[in-house]
Design an enzyme around this catalytic site. Sequence first.
Site, PDB file in Angstrom:
ATOM      1  N   LYS A 112      68.308 -22.365  44.946  1.00  0.00           N
ATOM      2  CA  LYS A 112      67.381 -21.920  45.269  1.00  0.00           C
ATOM      3  C   LYS A 112      67.236 -21.971  43.490  1.00  0.00           C
ATOM      4  O   LYS A 112      68.197 -22.417  42.959  1.00  0.00           O
ATOM      5  CB  LYS A 112      67.552 -20.375  44.782  1.00  0.00           C
ATOM      6  CG  LYS A 112      67.382 -19.672  46.400  1.00  0.00           C
ATOM      7  CD  LYS A 112      66.859 -18.759  46.519  1.00  0.00           C
ATOM      8  CE  LYS A 112      66.557 -18.249  48.344  1.00  0.00           C
ATOM      9  NZ  LYS A 112      66.780 -16.691  48.932  1.00  0.00           N
ATOM     10  N   ARG A 124      74.330 -17.141  53.488  1.00  0.00           N
ATOM     11  CA  ARG A 124      72.807 -17.434  53.726  1.00  0.00           C
ATOM     12  C   ARG A 124      73.164 -18.852  53.235  1.00  0.00           C
ATOM     13  O   ARG A 124      72.816 -18.577  51.912  1.00  0.00           O
ATOM     14  CB  ARG A 124      71.414 -17.341  53.855  1.00  0.00           C
ATOM     15  CG  ARG A 124      70.447 -17.534  54.782  1.00  0.00           C
ATOM     16  CD  ARG A 124      69.497 -17.441  54.594  1.00  0.00           C
ATOM     17  NE  ARG A 124      68.614 -17.697  55.730  1.00  0.00           N
ATOM     18  CZ  ARG A 124      67.539 -18.719  54.975  1.00  0.00           C
ATOM     19  NH1 ARG A 124      68.000 -18.891  53.684  1.00  0.00           N
ATOM     20  NH2 ARG A 124      66.870 -19.614  55.708  1.00  0.00           N
TER      21      ARG A 124
END
Length: 285
Positions: A220, A254
């Site tokens: 991210k 995840r």
Amino acid sequence: MHWQTRRFRIDLSRPRVMGIVNVTPDSFSDGGRHDDTRAAIAHCERLVAEGADILDIGGESTRPGAPPVDADSEWARIADVLAAAVTLGVPVSVDTFKPEVMRRALEAGADIINDVQALQMPGALAAVAGTGAGVCLMHMRGEPASMAELAVYGDVVADVAAFLDQRARVARDSGIPAECITLDPGYGFAKTAEHNLRLLACQQSLARLGYPLLVGWSRKRTLGDITGRPVDQRLAASLAAALRAVSAGAHVIRVHDVPATVDALKVWAAVDAATIPPTAQQEDA
Ligand code: HH2
């Protein structure tokens, strides 16, 4: 602690790895790579062989500014991939916020609904209640197109905790059993880098809400802000964030990079196994 899903009761006494399967042309880190069905099915098989405990299949990107996709197109992207994935022997999650897609996915055998909107769309609670599916309720604000403007909080940790607590309560009141629910702070969703880091630093307070935590830090943007690295060079940063998240109470991680995460968690577990409990240490002394 366990996470009850449709076919599987997932033991969370060790952290679990959820492998990401984006069947999208535009996901932020792997868009276009698995958007044909055959490639996506092969990706599912590879992730399971690499040690993924859960698969998470998504047919719509949630990256900031992503264009919306209608339910029929989203379902068309994932239907055949889901049909193949449910034969692989691991729980299969579908990443969607649309009740119509949830309903079709559950009819097709999905075990879990992973909803970045925490079942807030009209009809979403009813689509899941009574099915026995596991759910992940994630915190975000607004839509992917608009969420960056909504990253304004008094106290981000308290605000996210209050939201997740309230959504879990609503889910339970709608007939979704507590043991089917996981919560997710939604790293990167309507949050600045500062918010994301503050939430990770204080993640234990979310773990204290009493539900398993599922978290996604993989590749991210905040990791790019810290390291200066582009999205395809954020593996080391992703592993560091994943391990910090586990040490702060996360149960499910995840990720895109399953083998590296599995290895990192094996080392983590080996150290755990060699750790002498405090009472035994006192007896030794
Ligand atoms: N992050 C993404 C998508 N879905 N679901 C949960 N529960 N938690 C997350 O942190 C999360 C999520 C974004 O990552 P990715 O799927 O790789 O990208 P895109 O949304 O662009 O497909």
